[in-house]
Design an enzyme around this catalytic site. Structure first.
Site, mmCIF file in Angstrom:
data_model
loop_
_atom_site.group_PDB
_atom_site.id
_atom_site.type_symbol
_atom_site.label_atom_id
_atom_site.label_comp_id
_atom_site.label_asym_id
_atom_site.label_seq_id
_atom_site.Cartn_x
_atom_site.Cartn_y
_atom_site.Cartn_z
ATOM 1 N N TYR A 275 0.842 -1.202 0.000
ATOM 2 C CA TYR A 275 0.000 0.000 0.000
ATOM 3 C C TYR A 275 0.877 1.252 0.000
ATOM 4 O O TYR A 275 1.565 1.545 0.979
ATOM 5 C CB TYR A 275 -0.947 0.027 1.199
ATOM 6 C CG TYR A 275 -2.020 -1.054 1.199
ATOM 7 C CD1 TYR A 275 -2.249 -1.847 0.074
ATOM 8 C CD2 TYR A 275 -2.806 -1.278 2.317
ATOM 9 C CE1 TYR A 275 -3.231 -2.826 0.078
ATOM 10 C CE2 TYR A 275 -3.795 -2.257 2.324
ATOM 11 C CZ TYR A 275 -3.998 -3.028 1.206
ATOM 12 O OH TYR A 275 -4.963 -4.001 1.208
ATOM 13 N N LEU B 270 -22.727 1.366 -1.067
ATOM 14 C CA LEU B 270 -23.619 0.795 -0.063
ATOM 15 C C LEU B 270 -23.717 1.679 1.187
ATOM 16 O O LEU B 270 -24.323 1.289 2.184
ATOM 17 C CB LEU B 270 -23.183 -0.639 0.293
ATOM 18 C CG LEU B 270 -23.527 -1.667 -0.788
ATOM 19 C CD1 LEU B 270 -22.802 -2.990 -0.563
ATOM 20 C CD2 LEU B 270 -25.043 -1.903 -0.834
ATOM 21 N N GLY C 127 -24.730 4.774 0.334
ATOM 22 C CA GLY C 127 -25.639 5.734 -0.293
ATOM 23 C C GLY C 127 -25.016 6.595 -1.370
ATOM 24 O O GLY C 127 -25.690 7.443 -1.961
HETATM 25 N N1 LIG Z 1 -6.604 -7.931 0.481
HETATM 26 C C1 LIG Z 1 -6.839 -7.215 -0.592
HETATM 27 O O1 LIG Z 1 -6.454 -7.562 -1.715
HETATM 28 C C2 LIG Z 1 -7.617 -5.939 -0.445
HETATM 29 C C3 LIG Z 1 -8.186 -5.315 -1.584
HETATM 30 C C4 LIG Z 1 -8.910 -4.147 -1.406
HETATM 31 C C5 LIG Z 1 -9.069 -3.624 -0.124
HETATM 32 N N2 LIG Z 1 -8.482 -4.241 0.960
HETATM 33 C C6 LIG Z 1 -8.588 -3.664 2.318
HETATM 34 O O2 LIG Z 1 -9.920 -3.322 2.606
HETATM 35 C C7 LIG Z 1 -10.013 -1.932 2.914
HETATM 36 C C8 LIG Z 1 -11.333 -1.390 2.507
HETATM 37 O O3 LIG Z 1 -11.540 -1.570 1.117
HETATM 38 P P1 LIG Z 1 -12.375 -0.526 0.279
HETATM 39 O O4 LIG Z 1 -11.756 0.815 0.437
HETATM 40 O O5 LIG Z 1 -12.570 -1.080 -1.066
HETATM 41 O O6 LIG Z 1 -13.754 -0.577 1.115
HETATM 42 P P2 LIG Z 1 -15.134 0.178 1.082
HETATM 43 O O7 LIG Z 1 -15.460 0.416 2.516
HETATM 44 O O8 LIG Z 1 -16.110 -0.580 0.267
HETATM 45 O O9 LIG Z 1 -14.881 1.568 0.346
HETATM 46 C C9 LIG Z 1 -14.283 2.639 1.016
HETATM 47 C C10 LIG Z 1 -14.655 3.940 0.344
HETATM 48 O O10 LIG Z 1 -16.048 4.167 0.466
HETATM 49 C C11 LIG Z 1 -16.285 5.557 0.579
HETATM 50 N N3 LIG Z 1 -16.993 5.808 1.848
HETATM 51 C C12 LIG Z 1 -16.635 5.434 3.095
HETATM 52 N N4 LIG Z 1 -17.516 5.853 3.997
HETATM 53 C C13 LIG Z 1 -18.470 6.508 3.308
HETATM 54 C C14 LIG Z 1 -19.667 7.164 3.692
HETATM 55 N N5 LIG Z 1 -20.042 7.218 4.965
HETATM 56 N N6 LIG Z 1 -20.423 7.718 2.719
HETATM 57 C C15 LIG Z 1 -20.049 7.648 1.428
HETATM 58 N N7 LIG Z 1 -18.914 7.045 0.993
HETATM 59 C C16 LIG Z 1 -18.145 6.482 1.934
HETATM 60 C C17 LIG Z 1 -14.912 6.251 0.588
HETATM 61 O O11 LIG Z 1 -14.577 6.644 -0.749
HETATM 62 P P3 LIG Z 1 -13.650 7.931 -1.053
HETATM 63 O O12 LIG Z 1 -12.350 7.688 -0.371
HETATM 64 O O13 LIG Z 1 -13.554 7.923 -2.540
HETATM 65 O O14 LIG Z 1 -14.385 9.101 -0.473
HETATM 66 C C18 LIG Z 1 -14.004 5.118 1.041
HETATM 67 O O15 LIG Z 1 -12.659 5.294 0.645
HETATM 68 C C19 LIG Z 1 -8.805 -1.326 2.200
HETATM 69 O O16 LIG Z 1 -8.406 -0.080 2.724
HETATM 70 C C20 LIG Z 1 -7.761 -2.388 2.419
HETATM 71 O O17 LIG Z 1 -7.226 -2.253 3.719
HETATM 72 C C21 LIG Z 1 -7.790 -5.390 0.808
#
Ligand SMILES: NC(=O)c1ccc[n+]([C@@H]2O[C@H](COP(=O)([O-])OP(=O)(O)OC[C@H]3O[C@@H](n4cnc5c(N)ncnc54)[C@H](OP(=O)(O)O)[C@@H]3O)[C@@H](O)[C@H]2O)c1
Length: 336
Positions: free
Chosen positions: A84, A233, A235
């Site tokens: 990362y 998810l 909103g």
């Molecule tokens: N093992 C792997 O290969 C792998 C792959 C992917 C992720 N991960 C881990 O999983 C974590 C989470 O993944 P993800 O970022 O894809 O998860 P996610 O929770 O589905 O998406 C996070 C994004 O959703 C938006 N968000 C968050 N809270 C919100 C709210 N209250 N209202 C509206 N939008 C909101 C933000 O976007 P914006 O930042 O654009 O505002 C945030 O960056 C990563 O940080 C990483 O640690 C692991």
């Protein structure tokens, strides 16, 4: 969430003990599970620090603020990886932990890159991660993804050796399918395979369901990344705003031109069900995962997002009827 079963007693040095939440603390954030018989306590909701890699230096200010808010709100599980931001994410977390050590203590997870799966590389990768994090050990160490060029039977014993030395509290994998999980389990002698971290949410589950069942059978905790489908998810994007290309790339087919209208239509129905029930949409997404036995790992790029998601998780949970309806809607049932 079903506690992972133990796979026999492990003999090793300096095994971190499972630390249950303090008595009397009945908040949803404390209700985790132990990993294995004597492994560390795994919190139920985590903050992932993947996006650090894509931000400009100026954005680090709000990332730091998001981590700080997560500490204040009692989040304990922090997920990072050597890849990362090429180590920036680990460094940022390490700095934040050093500046203001949170109480209760954090549950820190990092991952060895798929490019470093030879045994000597695994050891070197952990050493680098620990240096950047400013820690002597991490609570959980994962193989980030399989590398078809390196047999997992070579990699897992290297992780197990680090576990025996007490440098990692538990070991696991990420993005592993069924055959890879089998092979990883078979390669371990004493340490339980504690975790598989995969992409899993209401819309993104075809591949996850058999993996979930396998993990249940073998006492492996499923960590669910992308639980909010990049905000959809919670909103976001429901009123017509288009997700940026980068977000679309990481949500695979779900937000591409062909799938998006159908996904949005179903997501809007789930939003309406949540509204009718008086709960945030994100609460439905997160509690649906908990019902599957998975621990959601969300991302946030501001303190406000951390607040919204922690509030959604710790507020009154949606009823099982609401979760069942959301489940059917996500599967495309027009009568749900
Ligand atoms: N093992 C792997 O290969 C792998 C792959 C992917 C992720 N991960 C881990 O999983 C974590 C989470 O993944 P993800 O970022 O894809 O998860 P996610 O929770 O589905 O998406 C996070 C994004 O959703 C938006 N968000 C968050 N809270 C919100 C709210 N209250 N209202 C509206 N939008 C909101 C933000 O976007 P914006 O930042 O654009 O505002 C945030 O960056 C990563 O940080 C990483 O640690 C692991």
């Amino acid at each position: 969430m079903t506690p992972p079963a133990a796979r026999g007693p492990a003999k090793r040095a300096a095994r971190p003990r499972a630390t249950p939440p303090p008595l009397g603390d009945a908040t949803a954030l404390s209700a985790g599970v132990p990993l294995g018989k004597n492994g560390p306590w795994h919190p139920p909701l985590g903050l992932g620090l993947w996006s650090v890699g894509r931000w400009e230096p100026a954005d680090e200010v709000r990332t730091r603020a998001a981590i700080g808010r997560a500490f204040e709100r009692g989040l304990r599980w922090f997920d990072t990886a050597e890849v990362y931001g090429s180590g920036r994410s680990e460094r940022l977390l390490g700095d934040a932990l050093a500046a203001k050590p949170p109480a209760p203590p954090p549950f820190v997870v990092t991952k060895v890159s798929w490019e470093h799966l030879r045994p000597n590389q695994v050891r070197a990768a952990l050493t680098g991660s620990l240096q950047r994090l400013g820690r002597r050990s991490v609570d959980l160490f994962l193989v980030h993804a399989p590398d078809p060029r390196v047999p997992i039977a070579e990699t897992m014993p290297a992780l197990e050796a680090l576990w025996k030395e007490g440098r990692v509290g538990a070991i696991g994998v990420s993005n592993f399918g069924l055959a890879e999980l089998e092979a990883a389990r078979e390669a371990l002698q004493e340490a339980p395979l504690a975790v598989n971290q995969i992409r899993y949410n209401l819309f993104d589950r075809d591949d996850a369901t058999p993996i979930r069942d396998f993990c249940r059978r073998h006492g492996i905790l499923l960590e669910a990344y992308t639980p909010l489908l990049r905000g959809l998810l919670a909103g976001r994007y429901l009123d017509g705003a288009r997700a940026p290309p980068e977000v679309r790339r990481f949500t695979h087919r779900l937000l591409d031109d062909e799938s998006l209208p159908g996904v949005l239509a179903r997501a809007r129905r789930i939003r309406d069900v949540a509204k009718e029930a008086g709960v945030p949409m994100a609460a439905v997404a997160l509690h649906w995962l908990r019902e599957q036995g998975a621990a959601p790992l969300f991302g946030a790029s501001s303190p406000e997002q951390v607040d919204a998601i922690v509030d959604a998780f710790t507020g009154p949970p949606p009823s099982s009827e609401v979760l069942a309806r959301a489940d059917r809607i996500a599967l495309g049932d027009p009568d749900a």
